[in-house]
Write a protein that holds these residues in place. Sequence first.
Motif, mmCIF file in Angstrom:
data_model
loop_
_atom_site.group_PDB
_atom_site.id
_atom_site.type_symbol
_atom_site.label_atom_id
_atom_site.label_comp_id
_atom_site.label_asym_id
_atom_site.label_seq_id
_atom_site.Cartn_x
_atom_site.Cartn_y
_atom_site.Cartn_z
ATOM 1 N N ILE A 24 25.297 15.689 -86.106
ATOM 2 C CA ILE A 24 26.613 15.209 -85.660
ATOM 3 C C ILE A 24 27.131 15.954 -84.431
ATOM 4 O O ILE A 24 28.124 15.527 -83.840
ATOM 5 C CB ILE A 24 27.658 15.285 -86.792
ATOM 6 C CG1 ILE A 24 28.051 16.737 -87.082
ATOM 7 C CG2 ILE A 24 27.151 14.599 -88.042
ATOM 8 C CD1 ILE A 24 29.273 16.855 -87.971
ATOM 9 N N LEU A 28 30.235 14.180 -81.995
ATOM 10 C CA LEU A 28 31.643 14.455 -82.287
ATOM 11 C C LEU A 28 32.573 13.922 -81.199
ATOM 12 O O LEU A 28 33.568 13.261 -81.488
ATOM 13 C CB LEU A 28 31.862 15.964 -82.456
ATOM 14 C CG LEU A 28 31.585 16.571 -83.829
ATOM 15 C CD1 LEU A 28 31.827 18.077 -83.796
ATOM 16 C CD2 LEU A 28 32.453 15.922 -84.905
ATOM 17 N N GLY A 32 34.635 10.594 -81.625
ATOM 18 C CA GLY A 32 36.056 10.911 -81.766
ATOM 19 C C GLY A 32 36.938 10.277 -80.707
ATOM 20 O O GLY A 32 38.137 10.076 -80.937
ATOM 21 N N THR A 46 36.295 21.158 -83.467
ATOM 22 C CA THR A 46 35.167 22.044 -83.740
ATOM 23 C C THR A 46 35.627 23.299 -84.461
ATOM 24 O O THR A 46 34.990 23.757 -85.416
ATOM 25 C CB THR A 46 34.468 22.428 -82.424
ATOM 26 O OG1 THR A 46 34.078 21.242 -81.732
ATOM 27 C CG2 THR A 46 33.235 23.280 -82.684
ATOM 28 N N PHE A 87 33.460 10.894 -92.199
ATOM 29 C CA PHE A 87 33.293 10.646 -90.768
ATOM 30 C C PHE A 87 32.932 9.180 -90.525
ATOM 31 O O PHE A 87 33.480 8.526 -89.635
ATOM 32 C CB PHE A 87 32.193 11.545 -90.198
ATOM 33 C CG PHE A 87 32.711 12.781 -89.523
ATOM 34 C CD1 PHE A 87 33.339 12.710 -88.297
ATOM 35 C CD2 PHE A 87 32.548 14.018 -90.111
ATOM 36 C CE1 PHE A 87 33.812 13.845 -87.666
ATOM 37 C CE2 PHE A 87 33.028 15.169 -89.499
ATOM 38 C CZ PHE A 87 33.656 15.078 -88.270
ATOM 39 N N LEU A 96 39.277 12.513 -89.211
ATOM 40 C CA LEU A 96 38.223 13.342 -88.613
ATOM 41 C C LEU A 96 38.479 14.818 -88.890
ATOM 42 O O LEU A 96 37.558 15.565 -89.259
ATOM 43 C CB LEU A 96 38.150 13.094 -87.105
ATOM 44 C CG LEU A 96 37.690 11.712 -86.628
ATOM 45 C CD1 LEU A 96 37.651 11.679 -85.108
ATOM 46 C CD2 LEU A 96 36.332 11.361 -87.203
ATOM 47 N N ARG A 100 36.247 17.499 -91.193
ATOM 48 C CA ARG A 100 35.756 18.805 -90.720
ATOM 49 C C ARG A 100 36.268 19.938 -91.598
ATOM 50 O O ARG A 100 35.533 20.880 -91.902
ATOM 51 C CB ARG A 100 36.210 19.036 -89.265
ATOM 52 C CG ARG A 100 35.543 18.155 -88.251
ATOM 53 C CD ARG A 100 34.048 18.311 -88.236
ATOM 54 N NE ARG A 100 33.619 19.544 -87.595
ATOM 55 C CZ ARG A 100 32.411 20.082 -87.745
ATOM 56 N NH1 ARG A 100 31.532 19.519 -88.537
ATOM 57 N NH2 ARG A 100 32.082 21.190 -87.119
#
Length: 390
Positions: A24, A28, A32, A46, A87, A96, A100
């Motif tokens: 992924i 991202l 995103g 992140t 996701f 999202l 995470r």
Amino acid sequence: MNTKRILWVLVFIAIINSMGFGIIIPLLYPYGKKFGVTDHTIGLLTAAYSIAQFFATPVLGSLSDRFGRKPLLVFSLIGTCASFIMFGLANSIIMLFAARILDGLTGGNISVAQAMVSDISSPKERAKNFGIIGSAFGFGFVIGPAIGGLLSKFGLKVPFYFAAGIAILGVLLTLFFLKETNKNKTGKSPFKKNSFSFVSLYTVLKMPVVGTAIFTGFLLTMAQFTMLIGFQTFSVDELKLNPTQIGLFYGGFGLSGILMQMMVPAVKKVISSQAIILLISTLFCLGMMILAGFATGIILFAVSIGIYGLFNGLRNPMLNAIIADRNEGNEKGEVMGVNQSYASIGQTLGPITAGLITAISIHSIFFLASFYILIALLFSIRLITKEKQS
């Protein structure tokens, strides 16, 4: 207990776990963007994983000391699977971030796997076995982005569901092929008040050898993730490399570290002290990072980053072995969790500080990473002294 069988099952689990995470990484940002993620918020997305992992890993490690490694590893892999599914089903930026954070909160896979390696390894074999596990995680991180890129041709959601599938494969492997390694589980927390306390994040640092090793690892991790920001920006803005070339370049960096981790047994035959090996590797990393700061073309940059990656590969096997050798009690999982927590915060602070210093120049990022390595070098010298005293 069949040590070799357990180790190789852990190796396979480590590969599919890190491969799922790596899949992924290149997706991202493009995925995103559909929900409003920008080049500024991608850093926050992140960092959300690392911050959640910072708080969660020592708790999961402590629970693995109490109830066993196997159930906690299964729990972590199920959480990872759920986050990938979230996701794939996401319809907003909030989902999202939730995915995470969930992955970070259940992301105790690495620390629990390290505790299992510590459980089954004799002091003589620890550095070698940690090197094997480190190579497995590294291999997964290297091939993951390539697989993610290929699968994205079938749709941006496909890689997330594929990653969820291999996380479930990890769950099945753990349930049916992995034996419990923690024979000292008590159902009680090894720390006071019979429950985990975040004070342990501080008290563990006060342990003479273990604390110094954990803080040294934190600095070296922060340096590596600072360097990665410089690596990306220098490759694009100065070297004008395309995404495929950058991917191959990054793959070479990852493979150099894996090769060195596979050579740990040979290195140990020449130099028996893990602290001295760490000192030498840190010294080489410092020199190569300074050299990268002065690079203006691809040849010098590739040589310096390649040699840095080679010696950086010795970091985790040596540090993990040092920590495990000084941590023979019932708190292995918790201490390994604390170690991973500091690594997580290093992964967060590195990119943040790198982003701030880019206002000076791209080259300044590599000199900032050199500064972190220099401090780590001083602590690695202190680590040798602490080892002798203990």
